[in-house]
Design a protein around this motif. Structure first.
Motif, PDB file in Angstrom:
ATOM      1  N   GLY A 133       5.544  -2.307  -1.310  1.00  0.00           N
ATOM      2  CA  GLY A 133       5.161  -1.358  -0.280  1.00  0.00           C
ATOM      3  C   GLY A 133       6.065  -1.486   0.918  1.00  0.00           C
ATOM      4  O   GLY A 133       6.523  -2.588   1.242  1.00  0.00           O
ATOM      5  N   ALA A 134       6.338  -0.382   1.566  1.00  0.00           N
ATOM      6  CA  ALA A 134       7.162  -0.345   2.768  1.00  0.00           C
ATOM      7  C   ALA A 134       8.528  -0.972   2.524  1.00  0.00           C
ATOM      8  O   ALA A 134       9.085  -1.638   3.384  1.00  0.00           O
ATOM      9  CB  ALA A 134       6.446  -1.025   3.941  1.00  0.00           C
ATOM     10  N   GLY A 135       9.038  -0.808   1.297  1.00  0.00           N
ATOM     11  CA  GLY A 135      10.375  -1.284   0.983  1.00  0.00           C
ATOM     12  C   GLY A 135      10.487  -2.767   0.692  1.00  0.00           C
ATOM     13  O   GLY A 135      11.583  -3.286   0.548  1.00  0.00           O
ATOM     14  N   ASN A 136       9.381  -3.489   0.617  1.00  0.00           N
ATOM     15  CA  ASN A 136       9.389  -4.923   0.367  1.00  0.00           C
ATOM     16  C   ASN A 136       8.433  -5.280  -0.760  1.00  0.00           C
ATOM     17  O   ASN A 136       7.544  -4.502  -1.107  1.00  0.00           O
ATOM     18  CB  ASN A 136       8.966  -5.704   1.621  1.00  0.00           C
ATOM     19  CG  ASN A 136      10.052  -5.729   2.667  1.00  0.00           C
ATOM     20  OD1 ASN A 136      11.212  -5.946   2.361  1.00  0.00           O
ATOM     21  ND2 ASN A 136       9.676  -5.501   3.906  1.00  0.00           N
ATOM     22  N   GLU A 153      -3.332  -0.405   0.214  1.00  0.00           N
ATOM     23  CA  GLU A 153      -2.860   0.142  -1.055  1.00  0.00           C
ATOM     24  C   GLU A 153      -1.678   1.034  -0.726  1.00  0.00           C
ATOM     25  O   GLU A 153      -1.417   1.338   0.431  1.00  0.00           O
ATOM     26  CB  GLU A 153      -3.969   0.954  -1.718  1.00  0.00           C
ATOM     27  CG  GLU A 153      -5.175   0.119  -2.092  1.00  0.00           C
ATOM     28  CD  GLU A 153      -6.305   0.957  -2.647  1.00  0.00           C
ATOM     29  OE1 GLU A 153      -6.144   2.191  -2.789  1.00  0.00           O
ATOM     30  OE2 GLU A 153      -7.358   0.382  -2.931  1.00  0.00           O
ATOM     31  N   SER A 154      -0.989   1.495  -1.758  1.00  0.00           N
ATOM     32  CA  SER A 154       0.196   2.315  -1.524  1.00  0.00           C
ATOM     33  C   SER A 154      -0.137   3.605  -0.780  1.00  0.00           C
ATOM     34  O   SER A 154       0.702   4.140  -0.063  1.00  0.00           O
ATOM     35  CB  SER A 154       0.881   2.642  -2.852  1.00  0.00           C
ATOM     36  OG  SER A 154       0.007   3.385  -3.674  1.00  0.00           O
ATOM     37  N   THR A 155      -1.370   4.088  -0.901  1.00  0.00           N
ATOM     38  CA  THR A 155      -1.757   5.335  -0.225  1.00  0.00           C
ATOM     39  C   THR A 155      -2.266   5.104   1.192  1.00  0.00           C
ATOM     40  O   THR A 155      -2.422   6.060   1.943  1.00  0.00           O
ATOM     41  CB  THR A 155      -2.851   6.064  -1.024  1.00  0.00           C
ATOM     42  OG1 THR A 155      -3.974   5.188  -1.179  1.00  0.00           O
ATOM     43  CG2 THR A 155      -2.339   6.480  -2.388  1.00  0.00           C
ATOM     44  N   THR A 156      -2.543   3.858   1.562  1.00  0.00           N
ATOM     45  CA  THR A 156      -3.113   3.596   2.884  1.00  0.00           C
ATOM     46  C   THR A 156      -2.178   2.802   3.789  1.00  0.00           C
ATOM     47  O   THR A 156      -2.576   2.404   4.873  1.00  0.00           O
ATOM     48  CB  THR A 156      -4.441   2.832   2.764  1.00  0.00           C
ATOM     49  OG1 THR A 156      -4.208   1.592   2.105  1.00  0.00           O
ATOM     50  CG2 THR A 156      -5.475   3.637   2.001  1.00  0.00           C
ATOM     51  N   ARG A 160       6.100   0.058  10.343  1.00  0.00           N
ATOM     52  CA  ARG A 160       6.880   0.240  11.561  1.00  0.00           C
ATOM     53  C   ARG A 160       7.567  -1.074  11.881  1.00  0.00           C
ATOM     54  O   ARG A 160       6.907  -2.115  11.957  1.00  0.00           O
ATOM     55  CB  ARG A 160       5.978   0.673  12.710  1.00  0.00           C
ATOM     56  CG  ARG A 160       6.784   0.915  13.984  1.00  0.00           C
ATOM     57  CD  ARG A 160       5.894   1.472  15.074  1.00  0.00           C
ATOM     58  NE  ARG A 160       6.631   1.593  16.291  1.00  0.00           N
ATOM     59  CZ  ARG A 160       6.710   2.694  16.988  1.00  0.00           C
ATOM     60  NH1 ARG A 160       6.112   3.775  16.565  1.00  0.00           N
ATOM     61  NH2 ARG A 160       7.365   2.718  18.122  1.00  0.00           N
ATOM     62  N   ASP A 161       8.864  -1.045  12.048  1.00  0.00           N
ATOM     63  CA  ASP A 161       9.659  -2.215  12.404  1.00  0.00           C
ATOM     64  C   ASP A 161       9.436  -3.386  11.443  1.00  0.00           C
ATOM     65  O   ASP A 161       9.319  -4.533  11.861  1.00  0.00           O
ATOM     66  CB  ASP A 161       9.355  -2.658  13.840  1.00  0.00           C
ATOM     67  CG  ASP A 161       9.714  -1.582  14.850  1.00  0.00           C
ATOM     68  OD1 ASP A 161      10.650  -0.808  14.569  1.00  0.00           O
ATOM     69  OD2 ASP A 161       9.055  -1.517  15.902  1.00  0.00           O
ATOM     70  N   GLY A 162       9.328  -3.106  10.138  1.00  0.00           N
ATOM     71  CA  GLY A 162       9.182  -4.155   9.146  1.00  0.00           C
ATOM     72  C   GLY A 162       7.782  -4.706   9.000  1.00  0.00           C
ATOM     73  O   GLY A 162       7.542  -5.599   8.210  1.00  0.00           O
ATOM     74  N   GLU A 163       6.818  -4.195   9.738  1.00  0.00           N
ATOM     75  CA  GLU A 163       5.435  -4.647   9.669  1.00  0.00           C
ATOM     76  C   GLU A 163       4.593  -3.543   9.055  1.00  0.00           C
ATOM     77  O   GLU A 163       4.928  -2.364   9.159  1.00  0.00           O
ATOM     78  CB  GLU A 163       4.929  -4.997  11.077  1.00  0.00           C
ATOM     79  CG  GLU A 163       3.618  -5.720  11.091  1.00  0.00           C
ATOM     80  CD  GLU A 163       3.609  -6.977  10.244  1.00  0.00           C
ATOM     81  OE1 GLU A 163       3.189  -6.898   9.070  1.00  0.00           O
ATOM     82  OE2 GLU A 163       4.011  -8.039  10.729  1.00  0.00           O
ATOM     83  N   ILE A 164       3.486  -3.909   8.386  1.00  0.00           N
ATOM     84  CA  ILE A 164       2.635  -2.908   7.745  1.00  0.00           C
ATOM     85  C   ILE A 164       1.274  -2.831   8.429  1.00  0.00           C
ATOM     86  O   ILE A 164       0.766  -3.831   8.944  1.00  0.00           O
ATOM     87  CB  ILE A 164       2.467  -3.204   6.238  1.00  0.00           C
ATOM     88  CG1 ILE A 164       1.925  -4.617   5.998  1.00  0.00           C
ATOM     89  CG2 ILE A 164       3.768  -2.976   5.502  1.00  0.00           C
ATOM     90  CD1 ILE A 164       1.604  -4.910   4.534  1.00  0.00           C
TER      91      ILE A 164
END
Length: 192
Positions: A133-136, A153-156, A160-164
């Motif tokens: 998720g988020a590229g990591n 989850e992938s839908t939620t 931003r700035d490497g943080e989820i």
């Protein structure tokens, strides 16, 4: 797999053999042990809700860990003061959430040819426990909102700035501010 034929059950700690195995959050359970911790209902992949090492049905999970107060689950506009003690639920002190200690915020800068490393804990995320998720690549247990700690989850997920973050925390912290945004029910907000 441990010596003796199978993994240990997350409930009774006895060996779980393939024919009776249910897997959830990287742990194995006997089908007969895969029950809600509160009401003892049988669970499956669509009805299970996990909190740390405990499993619940969605209803009991919502009562124990869901939002509390006005407008949440009381019905007919009532305020419920039920703490769930009748269900054997006791208030629990939550551990503070630990944000990512990733020194490089760019989600693309972490792509090395080596093993996938979880940005939250810095340990290797193997295929069986990995969520992307988020590229990591993240551990399932680490794939949580940086503000409230809610499982994602992938839908939620929003990053931003490497943080989820969960969608709610992302909107509160980084969404539009001012008149007509985020207050609901026609309330006015005054931003300085």
């Amino acid at each position: 797999m441990p010596l003796g034929g199978g993994n240990k059950c997350g409930c009774c700690q006895k060996t779980v053999y393939f024919a009776e195995e249910v897997q959830c959050e990287g742990k194995s359970w006997h089908k007969s042990c895969f029950l809600c911790m509160v009401c003892k209902k049988n669970l499956d992949s669509t009805t299970v809700a996990v909190h740390v090492d405990e499993i619940y049905c969605k209803s009991c999970y919502g009562k124990k860990y869901g939002p509390k107060g006005y407008g949440y689950g009381g019905g007919a506009g009532t305020l419920s003061m039920d703490t769930g003690e009748g269900l054997g639920i006791t208030p629990e002190v939550q551990q503070p959430h630990r944000p990512t200690t990733n020194p490089n915020a760019s989600k693309f800068a972490q792509k090395a040819s080596g093993p996938d490393v979880c940005p939250r804990c810095g340990k290797t995320a193997y295929a069986a426990e990995k969520v992307i998720g988020a590229g990591n690549s993240w551990h399932k247990a680490c794939f949580r909102c940086a503000k409230c700690g809610k499982g994602l989850e992938s839908t939620t997920v929003a990053d931003r700035d490497g943080e989820i973050f969960c969608k709610g925390c992302y909107a509160k912290n980084f969404g539009p501010k001012g008149f007509g945004f985020g207050q609901g029910a026609g309330a006015l907000a005054h931003s300085q």
